[in-house]
Design a protein around this motif. Structure first.
Motif, short mmCIF file in Angstrom:
data_model
loop_
_atom_site.label_atom_id
_atom_site.label_comp_id
_atom_site.label_asym_id
_atom_site.label_seq_id
_atom_site.Cartn_x
_atom_site.Cartn_y
_atom_site.Cartn_z
N THR A 558 0.83 -1.21 0.00
CA THR A 558 0.00 0.00 0.00
C THR A 558 0.86 1.26 0.00
O THR A 558 0.64 2.20 -0.77
CB THR A 558 -0.94 0.01 1.23
N ASN A 559 1.87 1.26 0.88
CA ASN A 559 2.75 2.44 0.99
C ASN A 559 3.61 2.62 -0.26
O ASN A 559 3.96 3.75 -0.63
CB ASN A 559 3.66 2.32 2.23
N ALA A 560 3.96 1.52 -0.89
CA ALA A 560 4.82 1.61 -2.08
C ALA A 560 4.03 2.07 -3.30
O ALA A 560 4.60 2.64 -4.24
CB ALA A 560 5.46 0.25 -2.37
N GLN A 561 2.71 1.85 -3.28
CA GLN A 561 1.90 2.10 -4.48
C GLN A 561 1.97 3.57 -4.90
O GLN A 561 2.00 3.87 -6.10
CB GLN A 561 0.44 1.69 -4.21
N ALA A 562 1.99 4.49 -3.92
CA ALA A 562 2.03 5.92 -4.26
C ALA A 562 3.26 6.24 -5.10
O ALA A 562 3.19 7.03 -6.05
CB ALA A 562 2.04 6.75 -2.98
N GLU A 563 4.41 5.63 -4.79
CA GLU A 563 5.64 5.86 -5.57
C GLU A 563 5.55 5.18 -6.92
O GLU A 563 5.97 5.72 -7.95
CB GLU A 563 6.86 5.32 -4.79
N ILE A 564 4.96 3.97 -6.93
CA ILE A 564 4.84 3.21 -8.20
C ILE A 564 3.94 3.96 -9.18
O ILE A 564 4.21 4.03 -10.39
CB ILE A 564 4.31 1.79 -7.93
N ASP A 565 2.86 4.58 -8.62
CA ASP A 565 1.91 5.31 -9.47
C ASP A 565 2.55 6.50 -10.18
O ASP A 565 2.03 6.97 -11.20
CB ASP A 565 0.71 5.79 -8.64
N LYS A 566 3.67 7.00 -9.63
CA LYS A 566 4.33 8.13 -10.27
C LYS A 566 5.03 7.73 -11.57
O LYS A 566 5.36 8.57 -12.40
CB LYS A 566 5.37 8.75 -9.31
N ILE A 567 5.25 6.44 -11.75
CA ILE A 567 5.94 5.96 -12.96
C ILE A 567 4.88 5.52 -13.98
O ILE A 567 3.99 4.72 -13.64
CB ILE A 567 6.86 4.75 -12.63
N PRO A 568 4.92 6.04 -15.20
CA PRO A 568 3.95 5.62 -16.22
C PRO A 568 3.95 4.10 -16.36
O PRO A 568 5.02 3.46 -16.29
CB PRO A 568 4.45 6.28 -17.51
N VAL A 569 2.73 3.55 -16.53
CA VAL A 569 2.58 2.09 -16.57
C VAL A 569 3.52 1.45 -17.57
O VAL A 569 4.17 0.43 -17.31
CB VAL A 569 1.10 1.71 -16.91
N GLN A 570 3.61 2.08 -18.82
CA GLN A 570 4.43 1.46 -19.87
C GLN A 570 5.93 1.45 -19.52
O GLN A 570 6.70 0.66 -20.08
CB GLN A 570 4.20 2.17 -21.23
N ASP A 571 6.33 2.37 -18.56
CA ASP A 571 7.76 2.44 -18.22
C ASP A 571 8.14 1.63 -16.99
O ASP A 571 9.31 1.52 -16.63
CB ASP A 571 8.17 3.91 -17.97
N ARG A 572 7.15 1.06 -16.32
CA ARG A 572 7.45 0.35 -15.07
C ARG A 572 8.18 -0.96 -15.35
O ARG A 572 7.82 -1.70 -16.27
CB ARG A 572 6.16 0.02 -14.31
N THR A 573 9.17 -1.22 -14.52
CA THR A 573 9.90 -2.51 -14.62
C THR A 573 9.78 -3.23 -13.28
O THR A 573 9.51 -2.59 -12.25
CB THR A 573 11.39 -2.27 -14.92
#
Length: 817
Positions: A558-573
């Motif tokens: 849950t806490n990590a999701q806010a940081e993950i959401d900052k990265i565009p979906v297509q760029d997430r690794t």
């Protein structure tokens, strides 16, 4: 790798390298040209330590260990070589690392009073000394004094609560094991504190606090490491690559007269040895450990307690009282029997009592004041938990008449100088050999006679100290560290320490959370309110939740999701997601761990213990043993043997000894100067064989009927006469002269009624008194005090006529017989 062949934590700053290039010669080159040491004002062992250390520097050895007995001047030695490194090697900054605030303050005092032998100014007039009390390191400080805890917090980028610097972080074996298996919060490169911040790091008491977690602090800096300790163990030798540049043991320091030896006096009581039983149906007090409030209740069942339960589960006032009462009696009759002042009052020597806990200390103090019939000033507690300023109490104990007795748990067990101490009373056992040696070290300090008599008026000099062992501390088995414990039996104190020190481990966090859940149910409302003061407003439920959530997968996600959401979906690794989760967990771990600090941990540790102690006032204790330990008898035998052998070995070289041993008919010729020559040679070559020490040794082994003469030279004559067989038992020489004089006078009057007039008798007594202090009288002495005021040589000739010379010769012979 650095250019001189060992691993470094990070790169040096470019500005530093530019500065080095500007200087020309490197630090290591400058070390090669350090001038020879002027040893004025230094003890031989200190000269050896400094010379060997500098030789080690020249050989480019990165680590060096100085082993020096407690009381032999480790910090003074350090101040000497630190001064030389700053002056002759142009060292930029030197760190003096300690593990308690108390040791840091003492080191600062040592540097402030240190005056080099080649300059009229004090050290602090020449160089800036800064004791760190925050994360700020002054750019112009040349010596920094810091606890290792504070430096660790600086490198982690955190503020440190001062309470974390009160106790040394000497981890137990469970904690050591934990840290070797679980990665503690690592230090990271800090531009504000680069790796080249210090050229040299001096580590005080390096046997205890530089391993595991704390080792990172030393690994971080690119610096020479110099360890100081009296009691190294295997880890210490290993850490310093077995590069021991100087070893100076306690035994050597005693032989050299740098420290004083000790004797052991044992007190045992029935209950101390065997425990007792509180019977069902008895009405006894139960006492709350924290508030010390009592309630009276009838016991439902028998409670058997062993010696190890004393002052924890059960307090038996009679057991404490019998030890204190016996100590008081033994002081007056056996340990220091001559400490009576001009009014006939006994003066208790400065005594330090080691107690098990703060509560135990309070019980001891109450009983000491009652048994010695003294007020509050006579006996004081010296711990961090007293209402008075502990430093002020300690300072009075050191420099003032009162208190005579101080009771501590561990605040002044190590690294605290109280030179007038003459007795250590152990009412707690210690399992660590290093800790026990450090505790013993409190009594070893030498002190000059004038300084001792400022606080102990009836003491002549400090030739030894006494360990009064009331718990078997000198005989119990000692180990390098505590045995390994299973996780389930790990004390709460150690769980709290591990979290505070940054061990990030799920088992640890959950174990502590589980203890806090149970504790929450036991606490009263008042205790819960008090806890909020130390925790920054967090209650136990909140702390527990944070400890559990730090390893809860859903909470982390849950806490990590806010940081993950900052990265565009297509760029997430997958690496981005993993990194965000790691960062989120780290934040949760830090949030949970930073709540715990020194004061909170101490409060939790004390409040969670059994609230009740049974006060057993029914079982009355009795003393079963009160005597010098056999080791004291063995030591006394050794002292007498050494003294006799020394006299034998020197009997042909020293004139006075030659007369005593080989020319008894010439004893009448022994002068004050001859005796002084024996005394001076003995003091120089064998300080451990001081007259008082040898006299006490004879007193331990034989029935010595008389007190030691006040004058050391007179005592020495008595001892020489006993050792070479003139006297069959030890007798004060001044009393021997008095006895010989009276017998001679009796013979002069036998059959010769009133041979001498009253005026002649006065002169004969003056001659006798002169021989008491000078061992011999010559005709020329009659021209000096006290004879000159009575008419001198001429007056004696008037009184005795042609008999004058023969009477002087006869008295010299008779009195020295």
């Amino acid at each position: 790798m650095s250019n001189y062949g060992y691993s470094i934590f990070s790169f040096h700053k470019p500005e530093t390298i530019a500065e080095w290039l500007k200087k020309g010669k490197s630090l290591r080159e400058r070390l090669l040209t350090i001038p020879a040491l002027d040893g004025t004002g230094l003890r031989p062992a200190q000269i050896v330590a400094v010379n060997n250390l500098e030789h080690s520097f020249k050989k480019n050895r990165p680590k060096a260990l100085i082993q020096m007995a407690t009381g032999a001047g480790k910090t003074f030695t350090a101040a000497t070589f630190v001064y030389r490194l700053l002056k002759h090697v142009d060292a930029k900054r030197i760190l003096f690392l300690v593990d308690t605030k108390n040791l840091g303050e003492q080191a600062e005092q040592e540097f402030m009073t240190f005056q080099p032998n080649d300059d009229n100014r004090k050290f602090t007039e020449l160089y800036n000394v800064q004791r760190l009390s925050s994360s700020y390191i002054a750019s112009d400080s040349q010596v920094c004094i810091s606890t290792i805890q504070r430096l660790y917090s600086i490198l982690k980028g955190e503020e440190l609560d001062e309470s974390a610097e009160l106790d040394n972080p000497n981890e137990n074996s469970w904690l050591q094991n934990k840290m070797s298996k679980n990665k503690a919060v690592p230090v990271e490169y800090t531009p504000k504190v680069p790796i080249e911040q210090f050229d040299f790091i001096v580590i005080d008491e390096c046997h205890r606090s530089i391993y595991n977690l704390w080792k990172q602090v030393l690994d971080y800096f690119d610096a020479f490491l110099i360890g100081l300790t009296a009691t190294p163990d295997k880890r210490t030798f290993g850490f310093f690559n077995e590069n021991v540049v100087s070893q100076y043991t306690y035994e050597e320091s005693v032989t050299d007269g740098v420290n004083v030896p000790y004797d052991v006096y044992t007190i045992e009581t029935e209950i101390s040895q065997k425990g007792e039983t509180i019977k069902a149906g008895w009405f006894v007090d139960r006492r709350d450990k924290l508030t010390r409030k009592k309630r009276w209740q009838q016991e439902d069942e028998d409670t058997e307690y062993k010696r190890n339960d004393l002052d924890k589960k059960v307090v038996n006032p009679s057991q404490i009282r019998n030890i204190i009462r016996e100590y008081k009696k033994a002081l007056k009759t056996t340990i220091y029997p001559k400490r009576v002042d001009s009014t006939g009052e006994y003066e208790v020597p400065k005594t330090l009592v080691f107690a098990k806990t703060d509560s135990h200390a309070d019980d001891i103090i109450k009983i000491i004041r009652e048994e010695f019939d003294e007020g509050n000033d006579f006996c004081k507690k010296v711990t961090y938990k007293i209402e008075e300023d502990p430093k002020s109490v300690l300072n009075r104990f050191r420099n003032s008449y009162y208190p005579r007795i101080a009771v501590t748990v561990d605040m002044i067990a190590t690294g605290t100088d109280v030179k007038p101490l003459e007795v250590l009373l152990f009412m707690r056992d210690v399992k660590s050999i290093n800790y026990f040696e450090q505790m013993k070290g409190r009594g070893t300090r030498t002190i000059n006679n004038d300084s001792l008599q400022m606080v102990s008026r009836t003491a002549k000099n400090k030739t030894h100290f006494v360990i009064v062992d009331a718990v078997g501390a000198t005989k119990s088995k000692k180990t390098d560290s505590r045995p390994l414990e299973r996780q389930k039996s790990v004390p709460m104190k150690d769980l709290l320490s591990a979290v505070t020190m940054g061990v990030a481990d799920e088992d640890l966090f959950l174990s502590l959370a589980n203890r806090l859940i149970r504790l929450e149910k036991q606490l009263t409302e008042k205790e819960k309110e008090k806890l909020l003061e130390y925790s920054g407003g967090k209650n136990l439920k909140q702390m527990t939740k944070e400890l559990i959530m730090a390893f809860d997968a859903d909470e982390i996600a849950t806490n990590a999701q806010a940081e993950i959401d900052k990265i565009p979906v297509q760029d997430r690794t997958p690496a981005d997601i993993e990194s965000s989760r790691n960062e989120a967990q780290q934040e949760l771990i830090i949030q949970a761990a930073t709540t715990f600090n020194g004061q909170l941990n101490t409060y939790l540790e004390n409040v969670r213990k059994e609230h009740d102690q049974i006060i057993d006032s029914i079982n009355i204790d009795t003393v079963t043993k009160s005597e010098w330990d056999t080791t004291s008898i063995d030591k006394a035998t050794e002292v007498v043997k050494d003294f006799t052998e020394y006299l034998e070995a020197n009997k042909d070289e020293i004139k006075a000894l030659s007369i005593f041993y080989n020319q008894p008919y010439n004893r009448r010729e022994i002068t004050f100067k001859m005796i002084k020559d024996v005394f001076d040679k003995l003091k120089l070559e064998k300080p451990v064989l001081a007259p008082e020490t040898v006299w006490n040794a004879y007193a331990t082994l034989e029935e010595v009927k008389n007190e030691q003469p006040k004058d050391e030279l007179t005592a020495l004559v008595s001892l020489v006469r006993r050792a070479c067989g003139i006297d069959k038992e030890l007798q004060p020489f001044d009393k021997t002269i008095e006895k010989n004089f009276n017998e001679w006078l009796f013979q002069q009057h036998a059959g010769k009624h009133n041979r001498f007039t009253e005026e002649q008798l006065d002169w004969l007594r003056m001659i006798k008194d002169h021989v008491v202090s000078s061992y011999h009288i010559a005709l020329d002495d009659l021209d000096y005090t006290p004879f000159d005021a009575q008419g001198g040589k001429g007056k004696m000739y008037q009184l005795f006529g042609s008999e004058m010379n023969s009477i002087i010769e006869e008295l010299n012979e008779v009195l020295a017989a």
